[in-house]
Scaffold this active site. Structure first.
Site, PDB file in Angstrom:
ATOM      1  N   ALA A  71     -13.478 -19.338   3.475  1.00  8.96           N
ATOM      2  CA  ALA A  71     -14.589 -18.638   4.147  1.00  8.96           C
ATOM      3  C   ALA A  71     -14.044 -17.653   5.186  1.00  8.96           C
ATOM      4  CB  ALA A  71     -15.530 -19.655   4.781  1.00  8.96           C
TER       5      ALA A  71
ATOM      6  N   SER B 175       0.802  -1.229   0.000  1.00  7.06           N
ATOM      7  CA  SER B 175       0.000   0.000   0.000  1.00  7.06           C
ATOM      8  C   SER B 175       0.839   1.285   0.000  1.00  7.06           C
ATOM      9  CB  SER B 175      -0.983   0.005   1.170  1.00  7.06           C
ATOM     10  OG  SER B 175      -1.960  -0.975   0.948  1.00  7.06           O
TER      11      SER B 175
ATOM     12  N   TYR C  94      -1.448 -12.766  -5.148  1.00 12.78           N
ATOM     13  CA  TYR C  94      -0.763 -12.143  -6.294  1.00 12.78           C
ATOM     14  C   TYR C  94       0.745 -12.398  -6.278  1.00 12.78           C
ATOM     15  CZ  TYR C  94      -0.190  -8.721  -2.610  1.00 12.78           C
ATOM     16  OH  TYR C  94       0.089  -8.121  -1.411  1.00 12.78           O
TER      17      TYR C  94
ATOM     18  N   LYS D 178      -9.683  -5.445  10.809  1.00 12.67           N
ATOM     19  CA  LYS D 178     -10.774  -5.062   9.896  1.00 12.67           C
ATOM     20  C   LYS D 178     -12.179  -5.225  10.495  1.00 12.67           C
ATOM     21  CE  LYS D 178      -8.575  -6.024   5.463  1.00 12.67           C
ATOM     22  NZ  LYS D 178      -8.761  -6.631   4.153  1.00 12.67           N
TER      23      LYS D 178
ATOM     24  N   LYS E 212     -17.834 -22.086   9.146  1.00 15.92           N
ATOM     25  CA  LYS E 212     -17.539 -20.703   8.737  1.00 15.92           C
ATOM     26  C   LYS E 212     -18.227 -20.363   7.414  1.00 15.92           C
ATOM     27  CE  LYS E 212     -13.216 -19.161   9.470  1.00 15.92           C
ATOM     28  NZ  LYS E 212     -11.732 -19.337   9.553  1.00 15.92           N
TER      29      LYS E 212
HETATM   30  P1  ATR Z   1      -8.781 -13.569   4.832  1.00 15.72           P
HETATM   31  O1  ATR Z   1      -9.351 -12.589   5.802  1.00 15.72           O
HETATM   32  O2  ATR Z   1      -7.603 -13.055   4.058  1.00 15.72           O
HETATM   33  O3  ATR Z   1      -9.802 -14.179   3.946  1.00 15.72           O
HETATM   34  P2  ATR Z   1      -8.688 -15.644   6.865  1.00 15.72           P
HETATM   35  O4  ATR Z   1      -9.843 -15.007   7.548  1.00 15.72           O
HETATM   36  O5  ATR Z   1      -7.516 -16.032   7.694  1.00 15.72           O
HETATM   37  O6  ATR Z   1      -8.103 -14.741   5.721  1.00 15.72           O
HETATM   38  O7  ATR Z   1      -9.227 -16.907   6.061  1.00 15.72           O
HETATM   39  C1  ATR Z   1      -8.404 -17.801   5.461  1.00 15.72           C
HETATM   40  C2  ATR Z   1      -9.216 -18.877   4.749  1.00 15.72           C
HETATM   41  O8  ATR Z   1      -8.291 -19.770   4.165  1.00 15.72           O
HETATM   42  C3  ATR Z   1     -10.099 -19.714   5.646  1.00 15.72           C
HETATM   43  O9  ATR Z   1     -11.254 -20.051   4.952  1.00 15.72           O
HETATM   44  C4  ATR Z   1      -9.238 -20.946   5.899  1.00 15.72           C
HETATM   45  O10 ATR Z   1      -9.956 -22.122   6.186  1.00 15.72           O
HETATM   46  P3  ATR Z   1     -10.533 -22.415   7.670  1.00 15.72           P
HETATM   47  O11 ATR Z   1     -11.704 -21.524   7.817  1.00 15.72           O
HETATM   48  O12 ATR Z   1     -10.894 -23.844   7.626  1.00 15.72           O
HETATM   49  O13 ATR Z   1      -9.407 -22.087   8.601  1.00 15.72           O
HETATM   50  C5  ATR Z   1      -8.591 -21.095   4.563  1.00 15.72           C
HETATM   51  N1  ATR Z   1      -7.363 -21.873   4.640  1.00 15.72           N
HETATM   52  C6  ATR Z   1      -6.177 -21.488   5.155  1.00 15.72           C
HETATM   53  N2  ATR Z   1      -5.263 -22.469   5.033  1.00 15.72           N
HETATM   54  C7  ATR Z   1      -5.891 -23.514   4.415  1.00 15.72           C
HETATM   55  C8  ATR Z   1      -5.484 -24.814   3.978  1.00 15.72           C
HETATM   56  N3  ATR Z   1      -4.235 -25.252   4.152  1.00 15.72           N
HETATM   57  N4  ATR Z   1      -6.400 -25.598   3.364  1.00 15.72           N
HETATM   58  C9  ATR Z   1      -7.665 -25.161   3.162  1.00 15.72           C
HETATM   59  N5  ATR Z   1      -8.107 -23.934   3.545  1.00 15.72           N
HETATM   60  C10 ATR Z   1      -7.234 -23.130   4.161  1.00 15.72           C
END
Ligand code: ATR
Length: 288
Positions: free
Chosen positions: A131, A22, A228, A70, A159
């Site tokens: 999610a 940013s 990205y 956030k 979620k």
């Molecule tokens: P953001 O706010 O950037 O969306 P977040 O709130 O931390 O980030 O959400 C990350 C998402 O990636 C979640 O849906 C998470 O799944 P869980 O809800 O089951 O934790 C998903 N995620 C992260 N690592 C993962 C993995 N190795 N396999 C599948 N889903 C993953």
């Protein structure tokens, strides 16, 4: 950049903030648009309220908010934009009388990326992987843009259910279906836009992807990854290998920044300026 006595300050509140793009985006925008503004990062570890109130007292023009704040920011605002309120997350603060108004320019950024890439949502099926906060913002946007059906796939299905229920309730949109990620093959549609919203596949884990099965990619119309770095993620490679177009999240990141800059400075940034900064961002990414 020339910092003067008149320069207005904007910044990013979050933790961590050291890797954010940013400052690059905002300071490039200020220079290109000839606006007397500077942008820095503020690492805020625990007292968000003090940080926001302090920023207002210091006459700061605007703020971006990132993880982990956030969702909490809405408690310290004098006003909130309807989209940010529905999504339940604020990533931009705009100075107004007596405090800041909150917006969610992540939503505007994703919307503009869709527009620029000519990806039509109305009447199309959508599959969102993940999610978290990004998935939530995207689900609200796409439901409001008239998607035919939206699936939310997540390894923690609860979620996905929470997001689906909120979208149903707040937007009166019923065609949203939460599913466990392992049940992706139950999706009957063969023409969905797939949107990857997890951080899986981000550098240095460039060979990771949530769904490995080629059938998922074969059945898609195209794929959008919000990651990205790298510029072509494993998810995008699998899309391409199955003959489908794919897009990364760099434009979304840039457009959310442009939207915040426009709100703070009450200007419209021309496409040529955005395209030049986009090229610089790509060069910057490559040099990393
Ligand atoms: P953001 O706010 O950037 O969306 P977040 O709130 O931390 O980030 O959400 C990350 C998402 O990636 C979640 O849906 C998470 O799944 P869980 O809800 O089951 O934790 C998903 N995620 C992260 N690592 C993962 C993995 N190795 N396999 C599948 N889903 C993953």
């Amino acid at each position: 950049m020339n910092i003067r006595a008149t320069t207005r300050l904007c910044g990013l509140i979050g933790n961590p903030v050291e890797h954010s793009l940013s400052p690059f985006i905002q300071n490039e925008l200020a220079e290109a648009m000839n606006i007397d503004m500077a942008y820095v990062t503020f690492k805020v570890e625990n007292n968000l309220q003090m940080a926001i109130e302090g920023a207002y007292q210091l006459n700061i023009l605007g703020m971006n908010i990132t993880k982990p704040w956030k969702e909490d920011t809405k408690d310290y605002l004098v006003d909130i934009d309807k989209i940010a309120e529905n999504v339940g997350a604020v990533n931009t603060l705009v100075r107004c009388e007596n405090g800041f108004k909150g917006y969610n320019t992540d939503v505007f950024g994703f919307d503009r990326e869709l527009l620029e890439e000519k990806i039509d949502i109305k009447g199309n099926n959508i599959v969102i992987i993940g999610a978290g906060g990004a998935a939530r913002a995207i689900a609200f946007l796409l439901a409001s843009k008239g998607a035919k059906k939206i699936y939310i796939l997540n390894r923690t299905v609860e979620k996905a259910k929470i997001i689906a229920n909120d979208v149903r309730e707040k937007l009166d949109y019923t065609q949203i279906i939460p599913k466990h990620i392992d049940k992706y093959s139950e999706i009957e549609e063969r023409d969905y836009i797939a949107i990857q919203t997890t951080n899986v596949g981000t550098y240095p884990h460039i060979d990771s992807v949530v769904l490995k099965n080629n059938n998922f990619y074969k059945n898609a119309l195209c794929g959008i990854d919000i990651v990205y770095n790298p510029s072509t993620t494993k998810f995008m490679k699998l899309m391409n290998e199955n003959g489908k177009k794919s897009y990364n999240g760099l434009k979304m990141l840039l457009y959310q920044g442009v939207a915040a800059f426009e709100l703070w400075n009450k200007v419209k940034v021309p496409s040529e300026v955005i395209n030049k900064i986009y090229d610089k961002l790509i060069t910057l990414q490559k040099s990393k």
